[in-house]
Scaffold this motif. Structure first.
Motif, PDB file in Angstrom:
ATOM      1  N   VAL A 165      86.652  33.020  -5.035  1.00 54.43           N
ATOM      2  CA  VAL A 165      87.794  32.126  -4.824  1.00 54.43           C
ATOM      3  C   VAL A 165      87.316  30.669  -4.821  1.00 54.43           C
ATOM      4  O   VAL A 165      87.951  29.794  -5.430  1.00 54.43           O
ATOM      5  N   ALA A 166      86.198  30.423  -4.156  1.00 51.52           N
ATOM      6  CA  ALA A 166      85.663  29.061  -4.107  1.00 51.52           C
ATOM      7  C   ALA A 166      85.293  28.577  -5.513  1.00 51.52           C
ATOM      8  O   ALA A 166      85.567  27.430  -5.880  1.00 51.52           O
ATOM      9  N   GLN A 167      84.681  29.452  -6.304  1.00 50.63           N
ATOM     10  CA  GLN A 167      84.299  29.069  -7.663  1.00 50.63           C
ATOM     11  C   GLN A 167      85.514  28.825  -8.535  1.00 50.63           C
ATOM     12  O   GLN A 167      85.546  27.889  -9.331  1.00 50.63           O
ATOM     13  N   SER A 168      86.550  29.648  -8.379  1.00 51.80           N
ATOM     14  CA  SER A 168      87.757  29.438  -9.189  1.00 51.80           C
ATOM     15  C   SER A 168      88.431  28.120  -8.822  1.00 51.80           C
ATOM     16  O   SER A 168      88.976  27.426  -9.689  1.00 51.80           O
ATOM     17  N   LEU A 169      88.384  27.738  -7.534  1.00 54.13           N
ATOM     18  CA  LEU A 169      88.946  26.452  -7.120  1.00 54.13           C
ATOM     19  C   LEU A 169      88.136  25.296  -7.719  1.00 54.13           C
ATOM     20  O   LEU A 169      88.700  24.312  -8.205  1.00 54.13           O
ATOM     21  N   ARG A 170      86.788  25.412  -7.690  1.00 53.01           N
ATOM     22  CA  ARG A 170      85.948  24.373  -8.302  1.00 53.01           C
ATOM     23  C   ARG A 170      86.227  24.253  -9.797  1.00 53.01           C
ATOM     24  O   ARG A 170      86.331  23.154 -10.336  1.00 53.01           O
ATOM     25  N   ASP A 171      86.365  25.394 -10.471  1.00 55.22           N
ATOM     26  CA  ASP A 171      86.661  25.370 -11.910  1.00 55.22           C
ATOM     27  C   ASP A 171      88.011  24.720 -12.185  1.00 55.22           C
ATOM     28  O   ASP A 171      88.152  23.915 -13.114  1.00 55.22           O
ATOM     29  N   ALA A 172      89.002  25.063 -11.387  1.00 54.90           N
ATOM     30  CA  ALA A 172      90.330  24.476 -11.562  1.00 54.90           C
ATOM     31  C   ALA A 172      90.285  22.966 -11.324  1.00 54.90           C
ATOM     32  O   ALA A 172      90.939  22.188 -12.036  1.00 54.90           O
ATOM     33  N   MET A 173      89.490  22.540 -10.336  1.00 60.28           N
ATOM     34  CA  MET A 173      89.357  21.108 -10.041  1.00 60.28           C
ATOM     35  C   MET A 173      88.738  20.383 -11.230  1.00 60.28           C
ATOM     36  O   MET A 173      89.230  19.339 -11.653  1.00 60.28           O
ATOM     37  N   TRP A 174      87.674  20.937 -11.808  1.00 60.97           N
ATOM     38  CA  TRP A 174      87.038  20.276 -12.943  1.00 60.97           C
ATOM     39  C   TRP A 174      87.952  20.251 -14.161  1.00 60.97           C
ATOM     40  O   TRP A 174      87.971  19.279 -14.911  1.00 60.97           O
ATOM     41  N   ARG A 175      88.713  21.325 -14.390  1.00 57.24           N
ATOM     42  CA  ARG A 175      89.648  21.316 -15.512  1.00 57.24           C
ATOM     43  C   ARG A 175      90.698  20.218 -15.305  1.00 57.24           C
ATOM     44  O   ARG A 175      91.078  19.519 -16.244  1.00 57.24           O
ATOM     45  N   ALA A 176      91.169  20.070 -14.058  1.00 57.97           N
ATOM     46  CA  ALA A 176      92.153  19.025 -13.756  1.00 57.97           C
ATOM     47  C   ALA A 176      91.541  17.639 -13.922  1.00 57.97           C
ATOM     48  O   ALA A 176      92.180  16.724 -14.450  1.00 57.97           O
ATOM     49  N   ILE A 177      90.303  17.478 -13.505  1.00 54.14           N
ATOM     50  CA  ILE A 177      89.625  16.180 -13.649  1.00 54.14           C
ATOM     51  C   ILE A 177      89.428  15.858 -15.126  1.00 54.14           C
ATOM     52  O   ILE A 177      89.569  14.710 -15.554  1.00 54.14           O
ATOM     53  N   MET A 178      89.112  16.847 -15.921  1.00 55.91           N
ATOM     54  CA  MET A 178      88.902  16.621 -17.351  1.00 55.91           C
ATOM     55  C   MET A 178      90.196  16.206 -18.064  1.00 55.91           C
ATOM     56  O   MET A 178      90.153  15.616 -19.138  1.00 55.91           O
ATOM     57  N   LYS A 179      91.357  16.496 -17.469  1.00 57.12           N
ATOM     58  CA  LYS A 179      92.643  16.091 -18.055  1.00 57.12           C
ATOM     59  C   LYS A 179      92.925  14.607 -17.818  1.00 57.12           C
ATOM     60  O   LYS A 179      93.778  14.023 -18.481  1.00 57.12           O
ATOM     61  N   LEU A 180      92.241  14.000 -16.853  1.00 57.98           N
ATOM     62  CA  LEU A 180      92.471  12.585 -16.543  1.00 57.98           C
ATOM     63  C   LEU A 180      91.975  11.706 -17.686  1.00 57.98           C
ATOM     64  O   LEU A 180      91.052  12.081 -18.408  1.00 57.98           O
ATOM     65  N   PRO A 181      92.549  10.514 -17.836  1.00 58.63           N
ATOM     66  CA  PRO A 181      92.014   9.561 -18.822  1.00 58.63           C
ATOM     67  C   PRO A 181      90.555   9.222 -18.474  1.00 58.63           C
ATOM     68  O   PRO A 181      90.146   9.299 -17.307  1.00 58.63           O
ATOM     69  N   ASN A 182      89.788   8.849 -19.484  1.00 58.32           N
ATOM     70  CA  ASN A 182      88.349   8.604 -19.303  1.00 58.32           C
ATOM     71  C   ASN A 182      88.039   7.655 -18.148  1.00 58.32           C
ATOM     72  O   ASN A 182      87.151   7.912 -17.339  1.00 58.32           O
ATOM     73  N   ASP A 235      98.922  18.414 -10.285  1.00 57.58           N
ATOM     74  CA  ASP A 235      98.478  19.357 -11.303  1.00 57.58           C
ATOM     75  C   ASP A 235      98.876  20.783 -10.906  1.00 57.58           C
ATOM     76  O   ASP A 235      98.506  21.260  -9.840  1.00 57.58           O
ATOM     77  N   PRO A 236      99.635  21.475 -11.765  1.00 55.31           N
ATOM     78  CA  PRO A 236     100.137  22.813 -11.396  1.00 55.31           C
ATOM     79  C   PRO A 236      99.002  23.830 -11.250  1.00 55.31           C
ATOM     80  O   PRO A 236      99.084  24.736 -10.423  1.00 55.31           O
ATOM     81  N   GLU A 237      97.954  23.707 -12.021  1.00 51.14           N
ATOM     82  CA  GLU A 237      96.841  24.649 -11.919  1.00 51.14           C
ATOM     83  C   GLU A 237      96.143  24.537 -10.561  1.00 51.14           C
ATOM     84  O   GLU A 237      95.764  25.530  -9.965  1.00 51.14           O
ATOM     85  N   LEU A 238      95.979  23.316 -10.085  1.00 58.97           N
ATOM     86  CA  LEU A 238      95.359  23.117  -8.763  1.00 58.97           C
ATOM     87  C   LEU A 238      96.273  23.616  -7.659  1.00 58.97           C
ATOM     88  O   LEU A 238      95.808  24.182  -6.668  1.00 58.97           O
ATOM     89  N   THR A 239      97.549  23.362  -7.793  1.00 57.50           N
ATOM     90  CA  THR A 239      98.508  23.831  -6.778  1.00 57.50           C
ATOM     91  C   THR A 239      98.456  25.341  -6.678  1.00 57.50           C
ATOM     92  O   THR A 239      98.463  25.914  -5.577  1.00 57.50           O
ATOM     93  N   ALA A 240      98.370  26.026  -7.810  1.00 55.31           N
ATOM     94  CA  ALA A 240      98.318  27.505  -7.805  1.00 55.31           C
ATOM     95  C   ALA A 240      96.983  27.995  -7.250  1.00 55.31           C
ATOM     96  O   ALA A 240      96.922  29.023  -6.565  1.00 55.31           O
ATOM     97  N   ALA A 241      95.900  27.271  -7.514  1.00 51.29           N
ATOM     98  CA  ALA A 241      94.566  27.699  -7.049  1.00 51.29           C
ATOM     99  C   ALA A 241      94.423  27.565  -5.541  1.00 51.29           C
ATOM    100  O   ALA A 241      93.682  28.309  -4.916  1.00 51.29           O
TER     101      ALA A 241
END
Length: 185
Positions: free
Chosen positions: A117-134, A178-184
């Motif tokens: 669960v902790a790893q899936s939350l970290r992965d979701a966080m990085w995916r959300a961060i990667m969506k941000l502008p540079n 971010d909906p993915e983070l909210t679900a995670a």
């Protein structure tokens, strides 16, 4: 035998007019001897930040006594004694936070977090961060992953502190939405 007293302001002796051989001013003494004195302070306390504070306090005491110190060859000894005395005073004044008691309090047992669960939350966080502008991504990473201050982040990116504050605020708003983070969570 006559003793020549040194004038602190001008760096000349009162009897002659020749400059003081060792340290014409307190600032020149500190500039020349600070690294050596800091090593001494670090040997008195385990925390480097406390050592810097200890040296600062000792140098403040030395500055107050500067006009009374006639023999500048004894300055290091004077500052070292001030370091030891200041550290001893701090040690004596320390607040004791531990008290002896009959029963040992048991720590509250927290439920173990599932590593998956902790790893899936970290992965979701990085995916959300990667969506941000540079630019926002860089600021979020520097502020929260590299633990830099707003001023340090601004200096690295060549922007103002206000720009960092506003961009990080907008980025955090996007991450909260971010909906993915909210679900995670």
């Amino acid at each position: 035998m006559t003793v020549t007293q040194v004038s602190v302001r001008t760096g000349t002796s009162r009897a002659g007019g020749a400059p003081s051989a060792r340290y014409p001013s307190f600032a020149s003494y500190v500039e020349a001897r600070q690294p050596v004195l800091l090593r001494t302070a670090r040997s008195l306390t385990p925390n480097p930040n406390d050592a810097e504070d200890l040296l600062q306090t000792a140098l403040a005491k030395t500055y107050v006594a500067w006009p009374r110190i006639e023999d500048h060859r004894a300055l290091d000894g004077y500052v070292r004694r001030a370091l030891v005395n200041t550290r001893t005073s701090q040690w004596r004044k320390r607040k004791v936070d531990e008290f002896a008691c009959e029963e040992l309090p048991e720590p509250e047992v927290l439920p173990a977090v599932d590593p998956a669960v902790a790893q899936s939350l970290r992965d979701a966080m990085w995916r959300a961060i990667m969506k941000l502008p540079n630019r926002q991504r860089a600021m979020v990473v520097l502020r929260y992953y590299e633990d830099l201050s707003e001023a340090q982040t601004a200096a690295i990116l060549g922007v103002s502190v206000g720009t960092v504050k506003s961009a990080v605020s907008r980025a955090l708003g996007k991450l909260r939405a971010d909906p993915e983070l909210t679900a995670a969570r």
